[in-house]
Design an enzyme around this catalytic site. Structure first.
Site, short mmCIF file in Angstrom:
data_model
loop_
_atom_site.label_atom_id
_atom_site.label_comp_id
_atom_site.label_asym_id
_atom_site.label_seq_id
_atom_site.Cartn_x
_atom_site.Cartn_y
_atom_site.Cartn_z
CB CYS A 51 -1.00 0.13 1.33
SG CYS A 51 -2.10 -1.13 1.36
CG ASP A 53 1.53 4.86 5.00
OD1 ASP A 53 0.64 5.59 4.99
OD2 ASP A 53 2.38 4.93 5.45
CB CYS A 77 3.77 10.14 0.68
SG CYS A 77 2.39 10.35 1.85
CB CYS A 120 -2.40 11.13 3.19
SG CYS A 120 -1.35 10.74 1.90
#
Lengths: 138, 397
Positions: A51, A53, A77, A120
């Site tokens: 994913c 993350d 990110c 996010c």
């Protein structure tokens, strides 16, 4: 620093990184690891590389239930890194019960994450889960 | 260092365009006065310049607004013209979005499309192509150089196969024209898309090459005054096509030197990064590859965070965070890149005006920040501890 600078500095189109995000990204607080075998340390690991993350959050708690130290490591990110950094800053000095009240939306608001980064903001949920799981483990 | 996205105007192109932006403003289709005649002359000169770069006849060049429009014309135009007898098209999974989207819209019209997979190298399997051709296939569309990973498809071989099976062959050559030698006759290409702003020309202009012998018929997408042989109505923008023509002529002169210089810089970038950083993967076949487009995956580091770190270099990534969806690049997925590596990829573009200093600066910053981000990465930490990441049950959220 003018608010326009982050937009030009970053190659992400039409996305203005709030200077708080940039700050946490460039000078992240509490990067690192605590001794995961210690009885006072809780470790939470959430997300998946697929994913894009993954976040590891560790907290060190004293006998009174107060969080005295916190560390994080993130694969993700800029917003993800900033959120993790902020989360570790906030939980320090709080008791475990107090820390559990920190919500995803609080972090997103503090960093002024734009609504366009909806996916996010789900990561803030991850911060929470990670926080919680680290506290549960503890 | 994002030349696959766009390129600056070559000063020689700007020089060629300026008179047509200032004094020579006539409509090239005005037959009755000198303003029109001089514009028309400039337009035809530009047409010849584009044609000569790819070995075509100027009558086979139609000006468009860009490669996206050219791709639309090629795919929809050919499919629709021959629709009474031919209902099938073939393309690849790594094509540019405008090609894939045109195919998708044709499927909604009742056409059938085969999307050929690519090998790990990024190159299609010629045997699979041959097997996919049916008696009712009208068109095969395969791009010459991929815009994300720089891989070169075997265009001449594909042209040979298509010609022997009597199927039209279209190639989206936006990233290849003016950079590698192309000849539509040697390579048996029937249609080709060209983009102005990928070859140091202006934005908003492109061209499509449509073969005359044997004639490829195309149903026009845009109706109007019948300009460009009825295949693309609309006033031809003289300054822009003059720019495209000049860009093509300059590219023809500079092609060999540019290729040598860019190859050396690419080599420098890749070698210097790989010798200082472990666990870096280059996506796409290193041999059949246009050197100016380098796609690297930096394991255990997320692409967007690296882009943020390299904030004074213009780069692009195949990571999800830089696109609107959560999906990483479909090109990387098509070549079989692991999903986490797809999130960790960066595309470096080297062009005619890229300097050695810029490459060295980028390499230095890249090494510095990858090391820093790896220190912050739980995945790197786990790998250093000897944990096999593939054995972990990750949580979903």
């Amino acid at each position: 620093r003018s608010p326009r600078l982050p937009a030009r500095e970053l190659s992400a189109p039409a996305r203005l990184y709030h200077k708080k995000v940039v700050d946490h990204y460039e000078n992240p607080r509490n990067v690192g690891s605590l001794d995961k075998t210690s009885k006072n340390v809780g470790t939470g690991l959430v997300g998946a590389p697929a994913c894009g993350d993954v976040m590891k959050l560790q907290i060190q708690v004293d006998e009174k239930g107060k969080i005295v130290d916190a560390r994080f490591k993130t694969f993700g990110c800029g917003s993800a890194i900033a959120s993790s950094s902020l989360a570790t800053e906030w939980v320090k000095g709080k008791t475990v019960e107090e820390a559990l009240t920190i919500k995803n939306t609080d972090i997103a608001k503090e960093l002024c994450l734009p609504p366009v980064k909806l996916h996010c903001s789900r990561k803030e949920g991850m911060r929470n889960i990670s926080l919680n799981s680290s506290m549960e483990v503890y | 260092m994002d030349v696959q996205a766009t390129t600056p105007l070559d000063p020689r192109v700007l020089d060629a365009m300026l008179p047509y932006l200032i004094n020579y403003y006539g409509n090239p289709h005005s037959r009755t006065h000198a303003y029109g005649w001089e514009s028309e002359a400039a337009m035809e000169r530009a047409r010849q310049q584009v044609a000569s770069l790819i070995g075509a006849d100027p009558r086979e060049i139609i000006f468009t607004s860009g490669a996206t429009e050219s791709n639309n014309i090629a795919i929809k135009g050919v499919a629709r013209f021959y629709r009474s007898r031919k209902k099938h098209l073939i393309t690849t999974q790594t094509e540019h979005k405008c090609v894939l989207d045109s195919c998708r819209s044709l499927e909604a019209e009742g056409f059938q499309v085969t999307y050929l997979p690519v090998q790990k190298s990024g190159i299609i399997d010629l045997k699979e192509l041959e097997a996919a051709i049916q008696p009712d296939t009208s068109l095969v569309s395969v791009m010459t150089v991929n815009n994300e990973i720089g891989v070169k498809q075997p265009i001449a071989e594909i042209g040979q196969i298509c010609s022997s099976r009597k199927v039209y062959f279209h190639t989206d050559a936006a990233q290849a024209v003016g950079k590698i030698p192309l000849n539509v006759n040697d390579m048996k290409i029937d249609l080709m898309s060209i983009s102005g702003h990928k070859i140091y020309g202006p934005k908003g202009v492109g061209a499509i090459y449509i073969r005359r012998r044997p004639r490829v018929r195309v149903e026009a997408l845009q109706s109007g005054g019948g300009q460009e042989r009825g295949m693309r109505s609309g006033t031809v923008p003289t300054p822009l096509v003059v720019g495209l023509g000049a860009a093509c002529e300059v590219a023809q002169q500079e092609m060999e030197y540019d290729h040598k210089r860019i190859s050396k810089l690419a080599e420098r970038l890749i070698q210097n990064i790989m010798k200082s950083l472990p666990d870096v993967v280059m996506n796409g076949d290193p041999e059949h590859h246009y050197p100016g487009c380098i796609n690297l995956s930096f394991a255990y580091v997320e692409g967007e965070s690296l882009l943020m770190a390299l904030k004074d270099v213009a780069l692009s990534s195949g990571s999800a965070c830089t696109s609107a969806s959560l999906e990483p690049s479909y090109v990387l997925r098509a070549i079989g890149t692991d999903e986490d590596l797809a999130h960790s990829s960066i595309r470096f573009g080297i062009g005619r005006f890229t300097t050695e200093e810029e490459v060295d600066y980028t390499v230095e910053k890249c090494i510095q920040h990858v090391k820093r981000l790896r220190e912050m990465s739980p995945l790197w930490e786990m790998v250093q501890d000897g944990i096999d990441l593939k054995s972990i049950k990750w949580t979903q959220h």
